[in-house]
Design a protein around this motif. Structure first.
Motif, PDB file in Angstrom:
ATOM      1  N   VAL A  67     -10.744  23.042  39.157  1.00 30.40           N
ATOM      2  CA  VAL A  67     -10.013  22.741  40.389  1.00 30.40           C
ATOM      3  C   VAL A  67     -10.955  23.000  41.556  1.00 30.40           C
ATOM      4  O   VAL A  67     -11.527  24.096  41.670  1.00 30.40           O
ATOM      5  CB  VAL A  67      -8.742  23.597  40.518  1.00 30.40           C
ATOM      6  CG1 VAL A  67      -8.040  23.316  41.849  1.00 30.40           C
ATOM      7  CG2 VAL A  67      -7.798  23.320  39.356  1.00 30.40           C
ATOM      8  N   ASP A  68     -11.118  22.016  42.415  1.00 26.89           N
ATOM      9  CA  ASP A  68     -12.089  22.092  43.506  1.00 26.89           C
ATOM     10  C   ASP A  68     -11.589  22.983  44.637  1.00 26.89           C
ATOM     11  O   ASP A  68     -10.396  23.286  44.746  1.00 26.89           O
ATOM     12  CB  ASP A  68     -12.364  20.688  44.048  1.00 26.89           C
ATOM     13  CG  ASP A  68     -13.780  20.560  44.608  1.00 26.89           C
ATOM     14  OD1 ASP A  68     -14.473  21.589  44.723  1.00 26.89           O
ATOM     15  OD2 ASP A  68     -14.176  19.427  44.928  1.00 26.89           O
ATOM     16  N   SER A  69     -12.522  23.395  45.477  1.00 26.69           N
ATOM     17  CA  SER A  69     -12.198  24.186  46.663  1.00 26.69           C
ATOM     18  C   SER A  69     -13.249  23.914  47.724  1.00 26.69           C
ATOM     19  O   SER A  69     -14.331  23.390  47.434  1.00 26.69           O
ATOM     20  CB  SER A  69     -12.147  25.681  46.335  1.00 26.69           C
ATOM     21  OG  SER A  69     -13.364  26.122  45.771  1.00 26.69           O
ATOM     22  N   THR A 166       1.269  26.123  41.007  1.00 28.84           N
ATOM     23  CA  THR A 166      -0.107  25.791  40.632  1.00 28.84           C
ATOM     24  C   THR A 166      -0.802  27.039  40.103  1.00 28.84           C
ATOM     25  O   THR A 166      -0.606  28.136  40.619  1.00 28.84           O
ATOM     26  CB  THR A 166      -0.899  25.204  41.817  1.00 28.84           C
ATOM     27  OG1 THR A 166      -2.241  24.920  41.388  1.00 28.84           O
ATOM     28  CG2 THR A 166      -0.956  26.169  42.981  1.00 28.84           C
ATOM     29  N   ALA A 167      -1.584  26.864  39.049  1.00 30.73           N
ATOM     30  CA  ALA A 167      -2.259  28.007  38.427  1.00 30.73           C
ATOM     31  C   ALA A 167      -3.506  28.430  39.191  1.00 30.73           C
ATOM     32  O   ALA A 167      -3.909  29.587  39.132  1.00 30.73           O
ATOM     33  CB  ALA A 167      -2.635  27.660  36.986  1.00 30.73           C
ATOM     34  N   LEU A 168      -4.143  27.497  39.899  1.00 32.96           N
ATOM     35  CA  LEU A 168      -5.391  27.783  40.598  1.00 32.96           C
ATOM     36  C   LEU A 168      -5.279  27.330  42.049  1.00 32.96           C
ATOM     37  O   LEU A 168      -5.945  26.382  42.469  1.00 32.96           O
ATOM     38  CB  LEU A 168      -6.568  27.079  39.922  1.00 32.96           C
ATOM     39  CG  LEU A 168      -6.974  27.568  38.540  1.00 32.96           C
ATOM     40  CD1 LEU A 168      -7.985  26.628  37.917  1.00 32.96           C
ATOM     41  CD2 LEU A 168      -7.534  28.966  38.613  1.00 32.96           C
ATOM     42  N   PRO A 169      -4.463  27.999  42.849  1.00 32.20           N
ATOM     43  CA  PRO A 169      -4.268  27.542  44.231  1.00 32.20           C
ATOM     44  C   PRO A 169      -5.540  27.529  45.053  1.00 32.20           C
ATOM     45  O   PRO A 169      -5.753  26.655  45.880  1.00 32.20           O
ATOM     46  CB  PRO A 169      -3.246  28.532  44.788  1.00 32.20           C
ATOM     47  CG  PRO A 169      -3.376  29.754  43.920  1.00 32.20           C
ATOM     48  CD  PRO A 169      -3.687  29.212  42.564  1.00 32.20           C
ATOM     49  N   GLY A 170      -6.415  28.523  44.843  1.00 29.41           N
ATOM     50  CA  GLY A 170      -7.651  28.606  45.606  1.00 29.41           C
ATOM     51  C   GLY A 170      -8.821  27.924  44.947  1.00 29.41           C
ATOM     52  O   GLY A 170      -9.959  28.038  45.418  1.00 29.41           O
TER      53      GLY A 170
END
Length: 375
Positions: A67-69, A166-170
């Protein structure tokens, strides 16, 4: 056999005639340890190169489930407000921005870009913000209505709202290396990957590199000599590096996905061993791979082996390995914490520890993640 909670990763890396990490004056970063000046690579520099190594076969971005950030002071401006421009009236769009800036960056956000914290947000958080902005813009009849709608909506909203479902908000970067949000402490993410500053096991080895550039189009009657004369510092060094992975913390930050945590660990060991930090790529080619990587799995509080080099030693890999081996045995005798260990070593080895390739070492470490998850 104890259930592993921590993976400790020790490395020895060699670099020649490079400028790996600069301070504000353009010189190589340093620290004084044991009364001796050493060349240093900051943990921030190391982590950035590991997480941005997009073209590496083991890049984090290539993992299924990545998951991008994005890290910026302009997240709201570029990712939330900009997509609305040209689709809704300028007045409506302008009315939305201050409230969204305040939600993300805090009370001082309206004082301009320089007043904002450089913040890391994940793609799920940015998508959520953009969707809310779109909803308000599409239903507002004018700027006044937009301003009122966003002010009413924003009252009970915070980072927790962005993180729902969402599991990976950041994003994966925050899940590994953490995040601090001064405007909303509840949005902070505890880092399960802890990285120390790397430093040379010996005294700083540096010299000023005097270089010139000649103007290829200079005519014979022009002034003779170089068109540009400059100096830069270059250093050589054998660096001790240290990182720790808190396995339960990593699994929790990845939404309980033990398979993803295992694959992240596998890739991260490759990145630590193979991805080099460094500026001036074209003039120094600062590429090196770890001469040694020692990984320990255990359930006791981690401890660095940096004290192996409290007294600076010669710039010699075999002596560096000897010093590491000696300090490891001293810790074992004093504390008997019983860590399991594996090593990868290009030249020589630490006695009594199974030796293998980097792939085998990474596979072993990835297996420890699953042991921790299934305990």
């Amino acid at each position: 056999m104890t259930t592993p909670r921590f993976l400790q990763i020790h490395t020895l890396h060699s670099y020649t005639a490079a400028l790996l990490n600069r301070d504000d004056s353009g010189q190589a970063k340093r620290l004084v340890y044991g009364g001796t000046s050493r060349t240093r690579i900051s943990s921030q520099c190391l982590k950035r190169h590991w997480r941005t190594a997009e073209n590496d076969p083991h890049a984090l971005q290539r993992l299924a489930g990545y998951v991008d950030s994005f890290r910026s002071r302009e997240l709201v401006t570029e990712k939330v407000i900009a997509p609305l421009k040209g689709r809704y009236s300028d007045e409506v769009v302008a009315a939305l921005e201050p409230a969204f800036q305040k939600l993300v960056y805090g009370d001082k956000a309206d004082k301009g870009k320089k007043s904002r914290q450089t913040l890391l947000l994940g793609q799920p958080e940015l998508d959520w913000l953009a969707a809310r902005a779109e909803e308000i813009a599409s239903s507002a009849s004018d700027a006044k209505a937009a301003g009122k709608a966003v002010a009413d909506w924003i009252k009970d909203k915070n980072f927790k709202a962005m993180a729902e479902n969402t599991a990976l908000p950041g994003g994966l970067t925050a899940a590994l290396f953490g995040r601090m949000v001064t405007s909303d402490p509840a949005a902070n993410i505890e880092a399960p990957v802890h990285v120390a500053h790397a430093f040379t096991v010996h005294a700083t080895e540096a010299e000023d590199d005097y270089f010139t550039a000649v103007d290829d189009l200079k005519k014979d009657d022009d002034d003779s000599g170089a068109d540009t004369i400059q100096e830069t510092e270059i250093t050589c060094g054998l660096f001790y590096g240290y990182a720790v992975i808190d396995l339960p913390g990593l699994i929790a930050n990845l939404g309980g996905d033990q398979d993803l945590a295992s694959r992240v660990t596998y890739n991260l060991l490759h990145l630590i061993a193979e991805v080099s930090p460094g500026a001036k790529l074209g003039s120094t080619a600062p590429y090196g791979r770890a001469d040694l990587m020692l990984v320990e799995a255990g359930d006791r509080q981690p401890r660095s082996l940096a004290t192996s080099y409290r007294k600076a030693i010669p710039h010699d890999l075999s002596k560096a390995i000897e010093a590491l081996d000696k300090r490891l045995k001293e810790f074992d005798e004093a504390y008997a914490t019983g860590e399991e260990r594996r090593q990868m070593c290009v030249e020589g080895q630490i006695d009594g520890i199974e030796k293998g390739s980097l792939a085998a070492l990474a596979e072993w470490a990835a297996g420890k993640v699953k042991e921790a998850a299934n305990a």
